[in-house]
Design an enzyme around this catalytic site. Structure first.
Site, mmCIF file in Angstrom:
data_model
loop_
_atom_site.group_PDB
_atom_site.id
_atom_site.type_symbol
_atom_site.label_atom_id
_atom_site.label_comp_id
_atom_site.label_asym_id
_atom_site.label_seq_id
_atom_site.Cartn_x
_atom_site.Cartn_y
_atom_site.Cartn_z
ATOM 1 N N SER A 114 0.799 -1.222 0.000
ATOM 2 C CA SER A 114 0.000 0.000 0.000
ATOM 3 C C SER A 114 0.830 1.269 0.000
ATOM 4 O O SER A 114 0.284 2.365 -0.005
ATOM 5 C CB SER A 114 -0.943 0.018 1.219
ATOM 6 O OG SER A 114 -1.839 -1.067 1.158
ATOM 7 N N SER B 47 0.827 6.922 1.351
ATOM 8 C CA SER B 47 0.365 5.561 1.105
ATOM 9 C C SER B 47 -0.690 5.565 -0.002
ATOM 10 O O SER B 47 -1.112 6.618 -0.480
ATOM 11 C CB SER B 47 -0.206 4.957 2.391
ATOM 12 O OG SER B 47 -1.308 5.726 2.853
ATOM 13 N N TYR B 48 -1.127 4.373 -0.384
ATOM 14 C CA TYR B 48 -2.082 4.226 -1.486
ATOM 15 C C TYR B 48 -3.350 5.028 -1.192
ATOM 16 O O TYR B 48 -3.966 4.857 -0.127
ATOM 17 C CB TYR B 48 -2.424 2.751 -1.675
ATOM 18 C CG TYR B 48 -3.217 2.458 -2.915
ATOM 19 C CD1 TYR B 48 -2.707 2.736 -4.179
ATOM 20 C CD2 TYR B 48 -4.484 1.893 -2.838
ATOM 21 C CE1 TYR B 48 -3.434 2.451 -5.325
ATOM 22 C CE2 TYR B 48 -5.223 1.605 -3.969
ATOM 23 C CZ TYR B 48 -4.690 1.894 -5.217
ATOM 24 O OH TYR B 48 -5.414 1.623 -6.353
ATOM 25 N N PRO B 49 -3.773 5.919 -2.113
ATOM 26 C CA PRO B 49 -4.853 6.856 -1.783
ATOM 27 C C PRO B 49 -6.272 6.369 -2.046
ATOM 28 O O PRO B 49 -7.209 7.150 -1.967
ATOM 29 C CB PRO B 49 -4.522 8.052 -2.683
ATOM 30 C CG PRO B 49 -3.895 7.442 -3.891
ATOM 31 C CD PRO B 49 -3.140 6.242 -3.407
#
Length: 407
Positions: free
Chosen positions: A8, A192-194
């Site tokens: 992530s 981090s992964y949005p």
């Protein structure tokens, strides 16, 4: 053999961990995505062709593109905007009246305004009758005072919907642009992964390491250092949707950020720090007064500890310091007056409101909501006003929705 690594954030530890725990791809997931793509394409193409021909034959060319597109999520998204505008157009204001009293003491900084317990009434004669019984009175009695400590809870960990709403409301950045910037920050290894629905941090999250990486910035570094020294407050328990962890900073930028990219990164950092800060503690006062058997009230609030609001300054608290008053004391009346007003229509739908409605009714996903909102603007169904971020349907948008309503 093919294996799948899940991560992530684009950081060394996260990627190494993902490669140590690789698993086999899930064919059912892959097939469901492929089926959705095919259905969306076939339905979209068929209905778009039908709609375009129907609109042109009935109304002529009503947009520059000579195309009236259809989308299973785009249509209800536009429908929310049209319905809100209809509610505003159909609204009929009503006049109401109320009574106010102000009291003043020489030692007070300002007069205290008292509101009528009856609220506002829609009959002018009735309110005038009450007013006439009060206007000559020179004193009022305080019959009760209540003080209580209250807490404004710090925010939950940040998910995609909250990011989109906050960026639109506070930064005046539209959902589509917000996701573009967030994805760029993610691919740069800064956040981090949005795309996530989760609002609770995973077990073992390295809060201290993340805060140390952020502690040298001139805008928030002082606060990060203070948190480290005073100790972190446990974050609130949110929801675990089982997808990706919440949106957090993962490293300090190795390049200079500019414009909206910098503003969005700063918001994500400050929100993260706020989730690890104490709650805001307040003392609220409510008092009730009586004059000629009619009751009035006043409220006050005072911040005891700002907590997370020291860093999350976009959260607002209106402080109204309450003067020193003793129960059963009689106070001189400064002024009594009647005031009229009228009921107001519902406000225009903002992007933030629309995102909340789409999430509530299951229209799109956290990943696709920005695209659906962007589509109705790009396809000339609605326009967004930059400063207020309200959406207003175009003539084409109205016709489009009303044709479906009356089919």
């Amino acid at each position: 053999k093919i294996f799948r690594a899940k991560f992530s954030s684009i950081t060394g530890p996260e990627i190494r961990k993902a490669f140590e725990k690789m698993g086999k791809p899930n064919k059912n997931w892959s097939d469901s995505v492929e089926a959705r793509k095919i259905l969306d394409l076939k339905i979209g193409v068929a209905f778009t062709r039908f709609q375009t021909r129907y609109f042109i034959e009935k109304y002529g060319q009503i947009n520059q593109r000579s195309l009236v597109s259809y989308g299973p999520c785009q249509t209800p998204t536009l429908g929310f905007c049209v319905r809100r505008n209809d509610e505003r157009d159909w609204f009929k204001p009503e006049t109401y009246w109320t009574i106010f009293v102000t009291i003043q003491q020489p030692t007070w900084e300002s007069a205290l305004r008292l509101r009528w317990n009856r609220g506002h009434l829609f009959n002018n004669q009735v309110v005038t009758m009450f007013y006439n019984t009060l206007k000559e009175r020179s004193t009022i009695t305080c019959i009760s005072i209540k003080k209580q400590k209250t807490t404004r809870k710090k925010p939950l960990a940040l998910n995609t919907v909250s990011l989109l709403q906050s960026a639109s409301k506070g930064l005046h950045i539209g959902p589509k642009e917000t996701m573009r910037l967030a994805e760029h920050l993610y691919l740069s290894g800064f956040i981090s992964y949005p795309r996530t629905e989760t609002t609770t941090y995973p077990k073992g999250f390295d809060f201290n390491g993340t805060i140390r990486a952020l502690s040298h910035d001139s805008s928030w570094g002082y606060y990060a250092q203070r948190l480290s020294q005073e100790g972190l407050s446990p974050p609130r328990k949110g929801a675990d949707a089982g997808d990706h962890p919440p949106i957090t900073p993962v490293s300090y930028p190795t390049r200079e950020l500019h414009g909206n990219e910098r503003r969005l990164y700063e918001f994500i950092v400050k929100h993260f720090l706020a989730t690890l800060s104490p709650d805001c503690e307040m003392e609220e006062t409510s008092a009730e007064f009586e004059i000629n058997n009619e009751r009035f009230y006043a409220n006050g609030s005072h911040v005891l500890s700002w907590g997370f609001m020291d860093i999350a300054t976009w959260h607002k608290v209106d402080e109204h310091n309450f003067p020193s008053i003793v129960v059963n004391s009689t106070l001189p009346v400064h002024k009594v007056w009647m005031e009229s007003g009228s009921t107001q229509p519902p406000s225009f739908l903002t992007e933030s409101d629309l995102i909340a409605l789409m999430e509530k009714h299951g229209i799109g996903t956290d990943a696709s909501i920005p695209q659906h909102i962007g589509n109705i603007e790009e396809r000339e169904y609605a326009r967004v006003e930059h400063e207020s971020r309200v959406l207003k349907p175009s003539r084409l948008g109205y016709i489009y929705i009303y044709i479906y309503m009356y089919m």
